[in-house]
Design an enzyme around this catalytic site. Structure first.
Site, PDB file in Angstrom:
ATOM      1  N   THR A  99      -2.727   9.109   6.116  1.00 17.68           N
ATOM      2  CA  THR A  99      -2.148   8.002   6.880  1.00 17.68           C
ATOM      3  C   THR A  99      -2.874   6.729   6.471  1.00 17.68           C
ATOM      4  O   THR A  99      -4.054   6.551   6.804  1.00 17.68           O
ATOM      5  CB  THR A  99      -2.325   8.241   8.397  1.00 17.68           C
ATOM      6  OG1 THR A  99      -1.667   9.456   8.740  1.00 17.68           O
ATOM      7  CG2 THR A  99      -1.730   7.089   9.198  1.00 17.68           C
ATOM      8  N   LYS A 174       5.224   6.400  10.024  1.00 16.44           N
ATOM      9  CA  LYS A 174       4.031   6.995  10.652  1.00 16.44           C
ATOM     10  C   LYS A 174       3.400   6.007  11.651  1.00 16.44           C
ATOM     11  O   LYS A 174       2.943   6.403  12.728  1.00 16.44           O
ATOM     12  CB  LYS A 174       3.026   7.389   9.563  1.00 16.44           C
ATOM     13  CG  LYS A 174       1.687   7.855  10.063  1.00 16.44           C
ATOM     14  CD  LYS A 174       1.704   9.219  10.744  1.00 16.44           C
ATOM     15  CE  LYS A 174       0.372   9.514  11.416  1.00 16.44           C
ATOM     16  NZ  LYS A 174       0.190  10.856  11.865  1.00 16.44           N
ATOM     17  N   LYS A 242      -8.314   3.851  13.383  1.00 17.14           N
ATOM     18  CA  LYS A 242      -7.882   3.535  12.004  1.00 17.14           C
ATOM     19  C   LYS A 242      -6.384   3.239  11.992  1.00 17.14           C
ATOM     20  O   LYS A 242      -5.931   2.254  11.412  1.00 17.14           O
ATOM     21  CB  LYS A 242      -8.196   4.710  11.073  1.00 17.14           C
ATOM     22  CG  LYS A 242      -7.462   4.632   9.718  1.00 17.14           C
ATOM     23  CD  LYS A 242      -7.795   5.815   8.815  1.00 17.14           C
ATOM     24  CE  LYS A 242      -7.159   7.119   9.187  1.00 17.14           C
ATOM     25  NZ  LYS A 242      -5.745   7.270   8.882  1.00 17.14           N
TER      26      LYS A 242
HETATM   27  P1  NAP Z   1     -10.894  14.907   7.831  1.00 17.69           P
HETATM   28  O1  NAP Z   1     -11.017  16.296   8.294  1.00 17.69           O
HETATM   29  O2  NAP Z   1     -11.898  13.895   8.263  1.00 17.69           O
HETATM   30  O3  NAP Z   1     -10.825  14.952   6.240  1.00 17.69           O
HETATM   31  C1  NAP Z   1     -10.826  13.791   5.459  1.00 17.69           C
HETATM   32  C2  NAP Z   1     -10.889  14.213   4.025  1.00 17.69           C
HETATM   33  O4  NAP Z   1     -10.898  13.047   3.202  1.00 17.69           O
HETATM   34  C3  NAP Z   1     -12.162  14.998   3.682  1.00 17.69           C
HETATM   35  O5  NAP Z   1     -11.824  15.963   2.725  1.00 17.69           O
HETATM   36  C4  NAP Z   1     -13.057  13.905   3.084  1.00 17.69           C
HETATM   37  O6  NAP Z   1     -14.038  14.399   2.221  1.00 17.69           O
HETATM   38  C5  NAP Z   1     -12.016  13.109   2.328  1.00 17.69           C
HETATM   39  N1  NAP Z   1     -12.447  11.733   2.036  1.00 17.69           N
HETATM   40  C6  NAP Z   1     -12.522  10.693   2.903  1.00 17.69           C
HETATM   41  N2  NAP Z   1     -12.935   9.580   2.262  1.00 17.69           N
HETATM   42  C7  NAP Z   1     -13.104   9.928   0.969  1.00 17.69           C
HETATM   43  C8  NAP Z   1     -13.502   9.217  -0.181  1.00 17.69           C
HETATM   44  N3  NAP Z   1     -13.801   7.910  -0.134  1.00 17.69           N
HETATM   45  N4  NAP Z   1     -13.585   9.879  -1.345  1.00 17.69           N
HETATM   46  C9  NAP Z   1     -13.290  11.198  -1.409  1.00 17.69           C
HETATM   47  N5  NAP Z   1     -12.884  11.939  -0.356  1.00 17.69           N
HETATM   48  C10 NAP Z   1     -12.802  11.308   0.822  1.00 17.69           C
HETATM   49  O7  NAP Z   1      -9.487  14.263   8.217  1.00 17.69           O
HETATM   50  P2  NAP Z   1      -8.077  14.981   8.444  1.00 17.69           P
HETATM   51  O8  NAP Z   1      -7.913  15.238   9.890  1.00 17.69           O
HETATM   52  O9  NAP Z   1      -7.909  16.078   7.464  1.00 17.69           O
HETATM   53  O10 NAP Z   1      -7.107  13.749   8.099  1.00 17.69           O
HETATM   54  C11 NAP Z   1      -6.673  13.447   6.797  1.00 17.69           C
HETATM   55  C12 NAP Z   1      -5.568  12.396   6.902  1.00 17.69           C
HETATM   56  O11 NAP Z   1      -4.497  12.932   7.675  1.00 17.69           O
HETATM   57  C13 NAP Z   1      -5.992  11.100   7.589  1.00 17.69           C
HETATM   58  O12 NAP Z   1      -5.387  10.002   6.962  1.00 17.69           O
HETATM   59  C14 NAP Z   1      -5.489  11.298   9.013  1.00 17.69           C
HETATM   60  O13 NAP Z   1      -5.240  10.048   9.670  1.00 17.69           O
HETATM   61  C15 NAP Z   1      -4.206  12.063   8.767  1.00 17.69           C
HETATM   62  N6  NAP Z   1      -3.735  12.883   9.889  1.00 17.69           N
HETATM   63  C16 NAP Z   1      -4.612  13.635  10.621  1.00 17.69           C
HETATM   64  C17 NAP Z   1      -4.133  14.403  11.692  1.00 17.69           C
HETATM   65  C18 NAP Z   1      -5.067  15.242  12.533  1.00 17.69           C
HETATM   66  O14 NAP Z   1      -4.653  15.668  13.633  1.00 17.69           O
HETATM   67  N7  NAP Z   1      -6.274  15.525  12.104  1.00 17.69           N
HETATM   68  C19 NAP Z   1      -2.760  14.381  12.002  1.00 17.69           C
HETATM   69  C20 NAP Z   1      -1.899  13.657  11.200  1.00 17.69           C
HETATM   70  C21 NAP Z   1      -2.397  12.901  10.152  1.00 17.69           C
HETATM   71  P3  NAP Z   1     -15.443  14.970   2.822  1.00 17.69           P
HETATM   72  O15 NAP Z   1     -15.156  16.375   3.210  1.00 17.69           O
HETATM   73  O16 NAP Z   1     -16.404  14.843   1.711  1.00 17.69           O
HETATM   74  O17 NAP Z   1     -15.801  14.098   3.989  1.00 17.69           O
END
Ligand code: NAP
Length: 297
Positions: A99, A174, A242
């Site tokens: 997102t 979104k 965010k």
């Molecule tokens: P998360 O568990 O915090 O995972 C984020 C991922 O991005 C991790 O693999 C992290 O790596 C990687 N990352 C972040 N910054 C980076 C960078 N600069 N370089 C390389 N890797 C990087 O988050 P998530 O819940 O999976 O969410 C991922 C996306 O989906 C976000 O945009 C979020 O808004 C969206 N989303 C989330 C949900 C939800 O319920 N969680 C629902 C819908 C949409 P590390 O492991 O090294 O930190």
């Protein structure tokens, strides 16, 4: 026999883990990379190949999916020094499912286009449960022809796949989703504290109104968590902040007043000030409780 395309997956976080696992289950050859390598273990054990960089992911893939945090993170993994763009095969397609802002999406697509790479923006709704179960709602922007060609891959990860329009339009959709999530959640919090302040049984009120015209996913699920005093995430406040930034940036660009969402932002600022960033969004109820000088439980 049809040869399935090779897929690269960058970002094995809470969402990416389930999504990449579902691609493996569907028979795709998947190459993954995550900044923190330890998080890749369960997915490599399930059959994924591990790459040393986003560039190496692209060298091994026809399609590169990114699922990282925000706009700058997507820029880094796709366009940065070791970014996927530097390893992309001829005819590669990048699908960003994070997102991020519609504006950043267009900028990234323009950079990729200079190298002949097509891009779709395909953000999701449905949380970790949806990611694990392959039941996400996926909203897609980009060229319709590219969308149609890649829809079967999206169908492995989601149940409702909607083509919205040109590049960045999936991210606008979104943002709409996140306006609805936040305004509804604040309404739920305010209504439940209102009931508590008036001295009525909040659980009975919740039960009575959930099935009627005021019913919603937020009321049923996050409302129930509020009643139990359960502030664990679901969806974390830091991620919602965010998304509020993305909403406000897009509203500014379109000179669009957002009175309700602006109020939501101020209430979540309270949560930020109180260091509640890792709580679920239902914890916004605490801001309402402070204003009302009344706790629900
Ligand atoms: P998360 O568990 O915090 O995972 C984020 C991922 O991005 C991790 O693999 C992290 O790596 C990687 N990352 C972040 N910054 C980076 C960078 N600069 N370089 C390389 N890797 C990087 O988050 P998530 O819940 O999976 O969410 C991922 C996306 O989906 C976000 O945009 C979020 O808004 C969206 N989303 C989330 C949900 C939800 O319920 N969680 C629902 C819908 C949409 P590390 O492991 O090294 O930190």
């Amino acid at each position: 026999m049809i040869t399935l395309k090779k897929i690269g997956f960058i970002g094995i976080g809470l969402m990416g883990a389930g999504m990449s696992r579902n691609l493996l289950k569907a028979g795709y050859q998947v190459t993954i990379w995550n900044r923190t390598e330890s998080k890749t273990k369960t997915i490599t054990e399930a059959g994924a190949k591990l790459a040393k960089s986003p560039k190496e992911v692209a060298e091994n893939s026809d399609i590169v999916i990114s699922m990282v945090t925000g706009s700058d993170d997507v820029k880094e993994v796709l366009l940065g020094e070791k970014g996927a763009v530097h390893g992309a095969k001829k005819g590669a397609v990048f699908i960003d499912m994070s997102t991020i802002s519609p504006k950043a999406t267009v900028e990234i697509a323009e950079e990729l286009a200079k190298k002949g790479i097509e891009m779709l923006d395909a953000p999701v709704s449905g949380g970790v449960i949806g990611a694990n179960n392959g039941t996400l709602s996926i909203m897609v922007g980009g060229k319709e022809k590219i969308f149609n060609e890649h829809k079967p891959i999206l169908e492995v990860m989601g149940k409702t796949i909607t083509y919205i329009g040109g590049i960045g339009d999936g991210q606008v959709c979104k943002a709409v989703n996140q306006i609805l999530v936040g305004t509804t959640m604040l309404g739920v919090a305010e209504a439940l504290v209102f009931a508590a302040k008036a001295g009525v049984d909040v659980k009975k009120v919740h039960q009575a109104v959930s099935g009627g015209a005021a019913g919603s996913w937020q009321l049923t699920n996050n409302g129930a968590r509020v009643l139990e005093g359960d502030m664990s995430p679901g969806f974390k406040i830091k991620d919602y902040l965010k998304d509020l930034g993305i909403i406000m940036e897009t509203a500014d660009a379109n000179k669009m007043p957002l009175p309700a969402t602006s109020l939501v932002l101020q209430m979540f600022r309270y949560c930020q000030a109180e260091n509640m960033l890792n709580d679920g969004t239902q914890a916004v109820v605490k801001a309402v409780e402070v204003l009302a000088s009344k706790k629900i439980s």
